[in-house]
Motif scaffolding. Sequence first.
Motif, short mmCIF file in Angstrom:
data_model
loop_
_atom_site.label_atom_id
_atom_site.label_comp_id
_atom_site.label_asym_id
_atom_site.label_seq_id
_atom_site.Cartn_x
_atom_site.Cartn_y
_atom_site.Cartn_z
N PHE A 224 -17.61 -1.32 -14.22
CA PHE A 224 -17.70 -2.11 -15.45
C PHE A 224 -17.49 -1.18 -16.63
O PHE A 224 -18.18 -0.17 -16.77
CB PHE A 224 -19.05 -2.82 -15.57
CG PHE A 224 -19.13 -3.75 -16.75
CD1 PHE A 224 -18.61 -5.03 -16.68
CD2 PHE A 224 -19.70 -3.33 -17.94
CE1 PHE A 224 -18.67 -5.88 -17.76
CE2 PHE A 224 -19.76 -4.17 -19.03
CZ PHE A 224 -19.25 -5.46 -18.94
N MET B 146 -19.15 -13.40 -10.52
CA MET B 146 -18.00 -12.62 -10.95
C MET B 146 -16.67 -13.31 -10.67
O MET B 146 -15.65 -12.95 -11.28
CB MET B 146 -18.02 -11.27 -10.23
CG MET B 146 -19.14 -10.34 -10.67
SD MET B 146 -19.02 -9.91 -12.42
CE MET B 146 -17.43 -9.08 -12.46
N GLN B 147 -16.66 -14.29 -9.78
CA GLN B 147 -15.40 -14.90 -9.34
C GLN B 147 -14.54 -15.41 -10.50
O GLN B 147 -13.34 -15.13 -10.55
CB GLN B 147 -15.68 -16.03 -8.35
CG GLN B 147 -14.43 -16.61 -7.68
CD GLN B 147 -13.68 -15.56 -6.86
OE1 GLN B 147 -14.29 -14.66 -6.30
NE2 GLN B 147 -12.37 -15.69 -6.79
N PRO B 148 -15.08 -16.19 -11.47
CA PRO B 148 -14.23 -16.69 -12.56
C PRO B 148 -13.61 -15.55 -13.37
O PRO B 148 -12.47 -15.65 -13.82
CB PRO B 148 -15.19 -17.53 -13.41
CG PRO B 148 -16.33 -17.85 -12.51
CD PRO B 148 -16.45 -16.70 -11.58
N TYR B 149 -14.37 -14.47 -13.58
CA TYR B 149 -13.85 -13.35 -14.34
C TYR B 149 -12.77 -12.60 -13.56
O TYR B 149 -11.78 -12.13 -14.14
CB TYR B 149 -14.99 -12.38 -14.70
CG TYR B 149 -16.07 -13.02 -15.54
CD1 TYR B 149 -15.94 -13.14 -16.92
CD2 TYR B 149 -17.22 -13.54 -14.95
CE1 TYR B 149 -16.92 -13.74 -17.69
CE2 TYR B 149 -18.21 -14.14 -15.71
CZ TYR B 149 -18.06 -14.24 -17.08
OH TYR B 149 -19.02 -14.83 -17.84
N MET B 150 -12.95 -12.49 -12.25
CA MET B 150 -11.96 -11.83 -11.42
C MET B 150 -10.66 -12.63 -11.42
O MET B 150 -9.56 -12.07 -11.50
CB MET B 150 -12.48 -11.68 -9.99
CG MET B 150 -13.65 -10.72 -9.85
SD MET B 150 -13.21 -9.03 -10.30
CE MET B 150 -12.03 -8.65 -8.99
N GLU B 151 -10.77 -13.96 -11.33
CA GLU B 151 -9.57 -14.80 -11.30
C GLU B 151 -8.82 -14.77 -12.63
O GLU B 151 -7.59 -14.87 -12.66
CB GLU B 151 -9.96 -16.24 -10.95
CG GLU B 151 -10.48 -16.39 -9.52
CD GLU B 151 -10.95 -17.81 -9.23
OE1 GLU B 151 -11.01 -18.61 -10.18
OE2 GLU B 151 -11.28 -18.10 -8.06
N ALA B 152 -9.56 -14.65 -13.73
CA ALA B 152 -8.92 -14.65 -15.06
C ALA B 152 -8.44 -13.26 -15.49
O ALA B 152 -7.68 -13.15 -16.44
CB ALA B 152 -9.90 -15.20 -16.10
N SER B 153 -8.87 -12.22 -14.79
CA SER B 153 -8.54 -10.85 -15.19
C SER B 153 -7.26 -10.38 -14.51
O SER B 153 -6.64 -11.09 -13.72
CB SER B 153 -9.69 -9.92 -14.85
OG SER B 153 -9.88 -9.85 -13.44
#
Length: 232
Positions: free
Chosen positions: A26, A47-54
């Motif tokens: 991080f 963390m999944q939504p952040y991983m998908e959007a990153s």
Amino acid sequence: MAQTVRVRLVDDLDGSEAQEKVSFTFDGKPREIELSHENAAKFRQLMQPYMEASRPAKADNIATKGAPAPVLTQAQQREEGGAIRAWCEKHHLPVNKLGRIPAMTRKAWEQETRHGDRSLLDQLLTKAGIDPSLPGDKPEPDKVVPIKGRVSVEDHLERLARTVGKLSDPQETRLRAASEGSGTATAKDAADRSSYEALVRRGCMQREAEDTYSITEVGRTWVRLHEPALTA
């Protein structure tokens, strides 16, 4: 006599038995934490939504960003927010009592408290109409001097009063009573005390002694700005 040593991993989050180690990075800081399967699943789900959007970061970008503060728990965030707001009050800087703290204010707090660097603090003071060269940590309103090209004392007080926002009916009633009276008030019961303490946190009153409070210039300005409109 032979001995058997059993190593038990402990969940770093809640102290239960841990079954796996989760590693992540991080803001350029590698981290790892021992978690139970349940807490590890919650972490990955969060963390999944952040991983998908990153997107993958370039190595040189990570290397040049430095090492910002680590991720804070909610309790740590509340504690840090309270410390920043107390710091703003100490320097008489306007800041919302609730909600998000401006990034520049947070950065100025970090530089001044952790590194002794007042450069950003002086910028904030100047922007708020406070002469950075004034002695003392918390200048009184009558010591807030207008700076050429900046704001007057009255404008500065209005700016502080506007950051107070809306008061509850009990808070407003008690503040107006203090403004129209001697300027002081005594808490006679728990309801009084709760309202006065809320007004202290908002900068409208200050505690003089146990259960004794007085209105501030910010509080008087708030009352003036919220005078009921006259009807014909």
